[in-house]
Enzyme design. Structure first.
Site, mmCIF file in Angstrom:
data_model
loop_
_atom_site.group_PDB
_atom_site.id
_atom_site.type_symbol
_atom_site.label_atom_id
_atom_site.label_comp_id
_atom_site.label_asym_id
_atom_site.label_seq_id
_atom_site.Cartn_x
_atom_site.Cartn_y
_atom_site.Cartn_z
ATOM 1 N N HIS A 23 0.868 -1.103 0.102
ATOM 2 C CA HIS A 23 -0.178 0.121 -0.059
ATOM 3 C C HIS A 23 0.900 1.403 0.129
ATOM 4 O O HIS A 23 0.663 2.072 -0.631
ATOM 5 C CB HIS A 23 -0.984 -0.072 1.285
ATOM 6 C CG HIS A 23 -1.743 -0.760 1.358
ATOM 7 N ND1 HIS A 23 -1.945 -1.820 2.499
ATOM 8 C CD2 HIS A 23 -2.791 -1.319 0.572
ATOM 9 C CE1 HIS A 23 -2.991 -2.659 2.438
ATOM 10 N NE2 HIS A 23 -3.306 -2.678 1.164
ATOM 11 N N LYS A 47 -18.845 -5.450 7.748
ATOM 12 C CA LYS A 47 -17.817 -6.343 7.807
ATOM 13 C C LYS A 47 -16.875 -6.010 8.805
ATOM 14 O O LYS A 47 -15.727 -6.600 9.115
ATOM 15 C CB LYS A 47 -16.998 -6.012 6.580
ATOM 16 C CG LYS A 47 -17.626 -6.481 5.238
ATOM 17 C CD LYS A 47 -16.392 -6.266 4.015
ATOM 18 C CE LYS A 47 -16.914 -6.808 2.914
ATOM 19 N NZ LYS A 47 -16.045 -6.457 1.810
ATOM 20 N N ARG A 98 -1.623 -5.501 -8.770
ATOM 21 C CA ARG A 98 -0.698 -6.601 -8.405
ATOM 22 C C ARG A 98 -0.407 -7.543 -9.893
ATOM 23 O O ARG A 98 0.535 -7.944 -10.135
ATOM 24 C CB ARG A 98 -0.888 -7.464 -7.451
ATOM 25 C CG ARG A 98 -0.764 -6.618 -5.987
ATOM 26 C CD ARG A 98 -1.355 -7.181 -4.886
ATOM 27 N NE ARG A 98 -2.847 -7.566 -5.029
ATOM 28 C CZ ARG A 98 -3.943 -7.588 -4.273
ATOM 29 N NH1 ARG A 98 -3.369 -7.879 -2.907
ATOM 30 N NH2 ARG A 98 -5.004 -8.002 -4.348
ATOM 31 N N SER A 135 -3.055 -7.924 2.336
ATOM 32 C CA SER A 135 -3.306 -7.968 3.722
ATOM 33 C C SER A 135 -3.674 -9.276 4.370
ATOM 34 O O SER A 135 -3.324 -9.663 5.537
ATOM 35 C CB SER A 135 -4.183 -6.568 4.161
ATOM 36 O OG SER A 135 -3.742 -5.520 4.015
#
Ligand code: PNS
Length: 174
Positions: A23, A47, A98, A135
């Protein structure tokens, strides 16, 4: 000319649970491309139980990590990202890519967002050294005793280690 014509603002949105070196790579490179960058931490109450860190904790971690970038600020947001962009006169959403596997979903979100408001999504390819980083994977590896010290800022690693130890203690007590 109005200030919105001259100031180039971008948002770097994400869950950041927790922030990783991947990040930071994207945030730092966005800070070189735009006058102002807002790192927007998504707060999704549905969430919150699935998160390891609260919204306040995630924001505080990012504020510390981003202090070295003078044109970067951090904020939480609820609801649509496009509403956040409208409220702050932000015309660019920065996303890291990515791998090709990120692209399908990111393209769909970019097109949906630009159909809602006048906003462009700018993709920045993740530096190869962080292209495997997520993460969720960092949390899984750390939980299983793996060494993730090279993947996170030192303070974030400390908080992650402490939080996982707390979780392990409370799981044992149950
Ligand atoms: O780090 P993540 O989990 O990939 O971040 C996802 C995030 C927060 C950027 C994304 O879920 C988002 O934009 N949420 C806000 C809600 C929204 O605008 N949904 C419509 C997307 S087209």
């Amino acid at each position: 000319m109005t200030s919105s014509d001259t100031v180039r603002r971008a948002v770097c949105p994400g869950s950041f649970d927790p922030v990783t070196n991947g990040h930071i790579d994207i945030i730092s490179r966005a800070s070189l491309l735009f006058d102002e960058v807002v790192v927007a931490v998504g707060i999704n109450k549905a969430k919150s139980r699935a998160r390891l860190f609260s919204a306040e904790e995630r924001i505080a971690m990012l504020e510390k990590v981003c202090a070295e970038f003078p044109n970067v600020t951090v904020a939480g947001f609820e609801g649509l990202l496009t509403t956040f962009c409208q409220e702050r006169d932000i015309r660019a959403i920065v996303k890291g890519l990515r791998a090709v596997s990120d692209f399908d979903y990111e393209l769909q979100m970019a097109q949906m967002n630009s159909s809602l408001v006048d906003v462009e999504t700018v993709f920045i390819p993740t530096s190869p050294e962080w292209s495997f980083l997520a993460s969720s994977l960092v949390k899984e590896v750390a939980m299983l005793g793996g060494d993730v010290s090279g993947l996170l800022p030192p303070d974030v690693l400390t908080q992650l280690t402490e939080r996982l130890a707390e979780r392990a203690r409370s799981d044992q007590a149950d």
